[in-house]
Write a protein that holds these residues in place. Structure first.
Motif, mmCIF file in Angstrom:
data_model
loop_
_atom_site.group_PDB
_atom_site.id
_atom_site.type_symbol
_atom_site.label_atom_id
_atom_site.label_comp_id
_atom_site.label_asym_id
_atom_site.label_seq_id
_atom_site.Cartn_x
_atom_site.Cartn_y
_atom_site.Cartn_z
ATOM 1 N N UNK A 15 0.808 -1.220 0.000
ATOM 2 C CA UNK A 15 0.000 0.000 0.000
ATOM 3 C C UNK A 15 0.841 1.270 0.000
ATOM 4 N N UNK A 16 2.140 1.133 -0.375
ATOM 5 C CA UNK A 16 3.017 2.307 -0.404
ATOM 6 C C UNK A 16 2.734 3.106 -1.673
ATOM 7 N N UNK A 17 2.124 4.277 -1.511
ATOM 8 C CA UNK A 17 1.640 5.041 -2.662
ATOM 9 C C UNK A 17 2.692 5.932 -3.306
ATOM 10 N N UNK A 18 3.724 6.320 -2.548
ATOM 11 C CA UNK A 18 4.725 7.247 -3.086
ATOM 12 C C UNK A 18 5.558 6.560 -4.171
ATOM 13 N N UNK A 19 6.008 7.364 -5.130
ATOM 14 C CA UNK A 19 6.908 6.826 -6.156
ATOM 15 C C UNK A 19 8.231 6.427 -5.529
ATOM 16 N N UNK A 335 10.605 9.925 7.065
ATOM 17 C CA UNK A 335 10.899 9.231 5.807
ATOM 18 C C UNK A 335 9.751 9.392 4.822
ATOM 19 N N UNK A 336 8.511 9.252 5.294
ATOM 20 C CA UNK A 336 7.359 9.376 4.401
ATOM 21 C C UNK A 336 7.230 10.800 3.863
ATOM 22 N N UNK A 337 7.545 11.807 4.679
ATOM 23 C CA UNK A 337 7.483 13.192 4.195
ATOM 24 C C UNK A 337 8.581 13.463 3.174
ATOM 25 N N UNK A 338 9.770 12.920 3.408
ATOM 26 C CA UNK A 338 10.863 13.096 2.433
ATOM 27 C C UNK A 338 10.492 12.433 1.117
ATOM 28 N N UNK A 340 7.521 12.094 -0.153
ATOM 29 C CA UNK A 340 6.547 12.962 -0.821
ATOM 30 C C UNK A 340 7.232 14.175 -1.438
ATOM 31 N N UNK A 341 8.200 14.715 -0.738
ATOM 32 C CA UNK A 341 8.921 15.881 -1.263
ATOM 33 C C UNK A 341 9.812 15.494 -2.434
ATOM 34 N N UNK A 343 9.023 13.062 -4.524
ATOM 35 C CA UNK A 343 8.047 12.887 -5.612
ATOM 36 C C UNK A 343 7.691 14.227 -6.238
ATOM 37 N N UNK A 344 7.600 15.266 -5.407
ATOM 38 C CA UNK A 344 7.198 16.590 -5.882
ATOM 39 C C UNK A 344 8.368 17.386 -6.444
ATOM 40 N N UNK A 345 9.573 16.808 -6.416
ATOM 41 C CA UNK A 345 10.748 17.516 -6.933
ATOM 42 C C UNK A 345 11.210 18.638 -6.037
ATOM 43 N N UNK A 346 10.892 18.569 -4.754
ATOM 44 C CA UNK A 346 11.225 19.657 -3.827
ATOM 45 C C UNK A 346 12.570 19.451 -3.147
#
Length: 356
Positions: A15-19, A335-338, A340-341, A343-346
């Motif tokens: 269920x890991x949604x992040x790329x 780790x999950x926030x990193x 997401x960031x 994935x967003x190219x941030x």
């Protein structure tokens, strides 16, 4: 050289949604419930009517509690917190024919270590950890990692009364560890961590550790992830030599010195995956999610995200249990926030790009 094994993706949750995926784990030890320590005292009390069978049940109960605690924190791979172990050499020496114990040795202050002696050729008798792994696997919904004290540390932290030198002892012990890993693999293990804290104290012996690892991984399938954990030390004395070790992942303890040594691993390029300590196991202050996110990005100076594992610096057993749990929970959140960031190219990744 580092094993060229593409075995990390098997630990990505369904269920890991992040790329992006930063593998989160623990090094091994975890604070024991207070009642487990009390149980140990009762076993030694002849008036308590508490026996080894009662202790075994208590170990099982503690292993259930801590395994599920790791899962509740959100870790991708878990251990049982080493609830059945007290000391990392003694636990294995009791299970290896050729070792004997002659009493505790003072190591510092009022602290004693029951240092074993090797009095004859070491042998493999019965599996050391298979029952423990199978029990934890039955409890866990997540993949289970198995920490094993490495042969160099087992040799170095024992009295050698039977072999010509420590290298010969370490190599025989490495053959035994290979047998144990084979047994674990047959039982379903896919993530094995070799703990070699002695390498940080005697880094000139890295060639012995390298040869020992070659023996350990002989015949072990590529899908089994092999991690080497080395506690704090001067890593410049063993790098880039560790690039030649047959491992998938190298676990380092850098958080407690503020990542002063992170540059050590940038030249030449770091070859195995990196497992980076991002919380300090020697400090009872809980790092914030933002602080841990900053620590994670130190690892991205060395390897790209697809090669980064996030963990505590070392075992957390000396921390208060609630502190240990909060550190693990914040580690996972960071780790999950990193991810997401990323994935967003941030977040800019400065590690070298993998070769095509």
């Amino acid at each position: 050289m580092a094993r060229d094994a593409d075995n990390r993706e098997q630990f990505r949750p369904d269920d890991h949604d992040a790329e992006h995926f930063l593998l989160t784990t623990v090094v091994g030890s975890y604070p024991k419930p207070t009642w487990l320590n009390r149980v140990r005292d009762l076993v030694d009390d002849p008036d308590a009517k508490f026996d080894d069978e009662d202790l075994s049940e208590a170990h099982d109960d503690a292993a259930r509690v801590i395994t599920r605690e790791h899962e509740r924190a959100g870790l991708d791979t878990v251990v049982d917190g080493e609830m059945r172990r007290e000391e990392m050499v003694e636990y294995f020496a009791h299970r290896i024919p050729g070792y004997e114990f002659n009493g505790p040795v003072k190591v510092w202050g009022h602290n004693y270590f029951n240092k074993p002696s090797v009095v004859s050729e070491v042998e493999y008798d019965e599996p050391w950890l298979v029952d423990e792994f199978e029990f934890t696997s039955d409890v866990a919904a997540k993949p289970v990692k198995v920490p094993i004290t490495g042969p160099y540390t087992l040799a170095r932290w024992s009295f050698n009364e039977a072999y010509d030198d420590e290298a010969a002892l370490a190599y025989d012990l490495a053959d035994l560890v290979n047998e144990e890993v084979e047994q674990l693999v047959d039982a379903g293990a896919r993530y094995v961590q070799i703990d070699e804290p002695a390498l940080a104290t005697t880094p000139d012996d890295h060639a012995i550790v390298g040869e020992s690892l070659e023996r350990i991984v002989d015949g072990i399938p590529d899908e089994v992830r092999i991690c080497l954990h080395v506690c704090y030390g001067d890593y410049s004395r063993i790098y880039p030599e560790i690039n030649g070790f047959p491992i998938d992942e190298f676990d380092v303890e850098l958080c407690n010195d503020g990542y002063e040594q992170i540059e050590v691993f940038r030249e030449p390029d770091f070859e195995p995956d990196l497992a980076l300590g991002v919380v300090d196991v020697h400090d009872a202050e809980v790092e914030s999610v933002e602080e841990i996110k900053s620590n994670i990005q130190e690892g991205l100076k060395v390897v790209p995200p697809e090669r980064l594992t996030v963990s505590p610096d070392c075992g957390v057993k000396l921390l208060p249990r609630e502190v240990a749990y909060q550190k693990m929970e914040n580690l996972v959140a960071a780790a999950r926030e990193v991810e997401a960031e990323l994935d967003a190219g941030e977040i800019d990744v400065v590690a070298p790009e993998p070769e095509p």
